[in-house]
Scaffold this active site. Structure first.
Site, PDB file in Angstrom:
ATOM      1  N   HIS A 281      62.262 -64.673 -15.896  1.00 47.57           N
ATOM      2  CA  HIS A 281      62.881 -66.008 -15.878  1.00 47.57           C
ATOM      3  C   HIS A 281      63.577 -66.289 -17.208  1.00 47.57           C
ATOM      4  O   HIS A 281      64.719 -66.767 -17.245  1.00 47.57           O
ATOM      5  CB  HIS A 281      61.828 -67.107 -15.661  1.00 47.57           C
TER       6      HIS A 281
ATOM      7  N   ARG B 233      66.107 -60.262  -7.722  1.00 48.97           N
ATOM      8  CA  ARG B 233      65.484 -59.084  -8.322  1.00 48.97           C
ATOM      9  C   ARG B 233      65.766 -57.841  -7.515  1.00 48.97           C
ATOM     10  O   ARG B 233      65.917 -56.760  -8.056  1.00 48.97           O
ATOM     11  CB  ARG B 233      63.970 -59.274  -8.412  1.00 48.97           C
TER      12      ARG B 233
ATOM     13  N   SER C 186      56.240 -64.022 -10.466  1.00 47.27           N
ATOM     14  CA  SER C 186      55.141 -64.911 -10.838  1.00 47.27           C
ATOM     15  C   SER C 186      53.884 -64.577 -10.044  1.00 47.27           C
ATOM     16  O   SER C 186      52.773 -64.595 -10.580  1.00 47.27           O
ATOM     17  CB  SER C 186      55.534 -66.371 -10.613  1.00 47.27           C
TER      18      SER C 186
ATOM     19  N   LYS D  95      53.028 -74.998  -2.037  1.00 45.65           N
ATOM     20  CA  LYS D  95      52.834 -73.634  -2.530  1.00 45.65           C
ATOM     21  C   LYS D  95      51.506 -73.475  -3.277  1.00 45.65           C
ATOM     22  O   LYS D  95      51.177 -72.382  -3.708  1.00 45.65           O
ATOM     23  CB  LYS D  95      53.982 -73.221  -3.460  1.00 45.65           C
TER      24      LYS D  95
END
Length: 173
Positions: free
Chosen positions: A32, A105, A143, A56
């Protein structure tokens, strides 16, 4: 001569020198930070928008995620870190931004990101979505993976800022 309608229309136009980089940042990773540092060179104002995202079930509180992002990104003069708890399209309009920044990514990210970009185009047609890829060194970091390694007592030093590592250790102890 400009009419009131012309002036109002111009006031509603988004600023394409302002970008919003949204996410949960639970936690913020070196990937990030790399993306933000590179994007900060492209835009006059870059807003890192941290979503509350209670659905989440984030490991870290919204305030903790904001504080960690501010620490990690503190050297970037044109970057702001703020939390939000509304529809992203509404937040982007409130900020007057003309660009939504997203990271890709791998090819596996593309389908989901394409759906998001398409939905946002329907909601805020005048805002452009721009995709950046991370440096190859960070392309595998997520993450979720970082949290899993930290939860199991592994060393996350290569993936996150030292303050983030400490926050994860404290959370998972």
């Amino acid at each position: 001569m400009h009419t009131v309608t012309d002036i109002n229309a111009k006031a509603a136009q988004p600023d394409y020198r302002t970008a919003v980089y949204p996410g949960t940042f639970d936690p913020v990773t070196n990937g990030h930070a790399d993306l933000v540092a590179r994007a900060s060179l492209l835009y006059d104002r870059l807003i890192v928008a941290i979503a509350e995202s209670p659905h989440k079930l984030p490991s870290l509180s919204l305030q903790k995620r904001i504080d960690l992002c501010r620490t990690v990104l503190s050297g970037l003069h044109n970057v702001e870190v703020v939390g939000f708890d509304c529809l992203l399209a509404s937040f982007v309009e409130q900020q007057g931004a003309g660009v939504l920044l997203r990271g890709l990514r791998a090819v596996s990210d593309f389908e989901y990101e394409f759906q998001l970009a398409s939905m946002n185009r329907q909601l805020i047609a005048e805002v452009e979505t721009v995709f950046l890829t991370p440096d190859i060194e960070y392309s595998f970091i997520s993450s979720s993976l970082v949290k899993e390694v930290a939860r199991l007592g592994g060393d996350v030093s290569n993936f996150v800022h030292p303050e983030v590592k400490l926050a994860l250790q404290a959370h998972f102890q």
